[in-house]
Design a protein around this motif. Structure first.
Motif, mmCIF file in Angstrom:
data_model
loop_
_atom_site.group_PDB
_atom_site.id
_atom_site.type_symbol
_atom_site.label_atom_id
_atom_site.label_comp_id
_atom_site.label_asym_id
_atom_site.label_seq_id
_atom_site.Cartn_x
_atom_site.Cartn_y
_atom_site.Cartn_z
ATOM 1 N N GLN A 13 2.232 -4.835 0.845
ATOM 2 C CA GLN A 13 2.603 -3.459 1.197
ATOM 3 C C GLN A 13 2.765 -3.249 2.698
ATOM 4 O O GLN A 13 3.411 -2.300 3.126
ATOM 5 C CB GLN A 13 1.575 -2.480 0.649
ATOM 6 N N ASN A 14 2.189 -4.125 3.518
ATOM 7 C CA ASN A 14 2.258 -3.976 4.973
ATOM 8 C C ASN A 14 3.442 -4.700 5.612
ATOM 9 O O ASN A 14 3.664 -4.565 6.810
ATOM 10 C CB ASN A 14 0.945 -4.466 5.604
ATOM 11 N N ALA A 69 8.943 -4.768 2.879
ATOM 12 C CA ALA A 69 8.434 -4.653 1.509
ATOM 13 C C ALA A 69 9.167 -3.555 0.742
ATOM 14 O O ALA A 69 9.367 -2.450 1.238
ATOM 15 C CB ALA A 69 6.940 -4.361 1.530
ATOM 16 N N ASP A 128 10.066 -2.614 -3.730
ATOM 17 C CA ASP A 128 10.076 -3.051 -5.127
ATOM 18 C C ASP A 128 11.477 -3.439 -5.601
ATOM 19 O O ASP A 128 11.645 -3.934 -6.712
ATOM 20 C CB ASP A 128 9.467 -1.985 -6.027
ATOM 21 N N LYS A 145 6.402 -4.170 -2.778
ATOM 22 C CA LYS A 145 5.504 -3.237 -2.116
ATOM 23 C C LYS A 145 4.311 -2.876 -3.002
ATOM 24 O O LYS A 145 3.220 -2.629 -2.511
ATOM 25 C CB LYS A 145 6.249 -1.973 -1.712
ATOM 26 N N THR A 146 4.500 -2.863 -4.335
ATOM 27 C CA THR A 146 3.440 -2.389 -5.232
ATOM 28 C C THR A 146 3.027 -3.428 -6.269
ATOM 29 O O THR A 146 3.820 -4.283 -6.681
ATOM 30 C CB THR A 146 3.887 -1.118 -5.986
ATOM 31 N N TYR A 152 -4.509 -1.080 -2.120
ATOM 32 C CA TYR A 152 -3.400 -0.696 -2.986
ATOM 33 C C TYR A 152 -3.845 0.464 -3.860
ATOM 34 O O TYR A 152 -4.595 0.273 -4.820
ATOM 35 C CB TYR A 152 -2.946 -1.904 -3.831
#
Length: 142
Positions: free
Chosen positions: A41-42, A46, A48, A59-60, A81
């Motif tokens: 996520q960082n 990033a 999806d 990202k997720t 997360y």
């Protein structure tokens, strides 16, 4: 002549017997994943919509849980997360699905509002979750 062992030697014998009965517990070796995905996520790129690669990570965890199939692995980079995750597919015997916190990185999974289940694995088999800290949950994994 009857020899009565001292209390110390009886305890020593009991510990030796106990130690002989306990064997180290080791996990069965995991087969090498057929495909590896990355969630970070960082990472500045990033998304999806990406392919889940080191240069284009997801990202997720929700994206990973919806996509990963038997024999594949998801490596999760450091971060918190804030998600509730529903795993969509089962692994198979000899082809487990792996969700792995990247080594030496702190990976926390949870939601701001306390949730009953953070990782919902209902109906799924042959899953391995490793290196993840489940936070803000009454159950954590179901």
């Amino acid at each position: 002549m009857l020899m009565v062992p001292s209390k110390t030697s009886a305890l020593t014998a009991a510990f030796v017997l106990l130690a002989a009965c306990i064997s180290p517990i080791t996990a069965a070796p995991q087969p090498a994943p057929q495909k590896i995905y990355i969630v970070d996520q960082n990472h500045p790129k990033a998304s999806d919509d990406n392919a889940g690669t080191p240069d284009a990570p997801w990202k997720t965890l929700a994206k990973a849980a919806a996509t990963v199939q038997a024999g594949e692995a998801v490596y999760i980079m450091e971060g918190t997360y804030p998600e509730q995750i529903k795993v969509a597919h089962s692994g198979a015997e000899g082809k487990p699905i792996l969700f792995q916190g990247f080594p030496h990185q702190k990976v926390k999974v949870g939601v701001a509002a306390k949730a009953s289940v953070v990782f919902d694995t209902t109906g799924c088999n042959y899953l391995t979750l490793d290196g993840l800290v489940i936070i803000d949950s009454d159950v954590g994994v179901n």
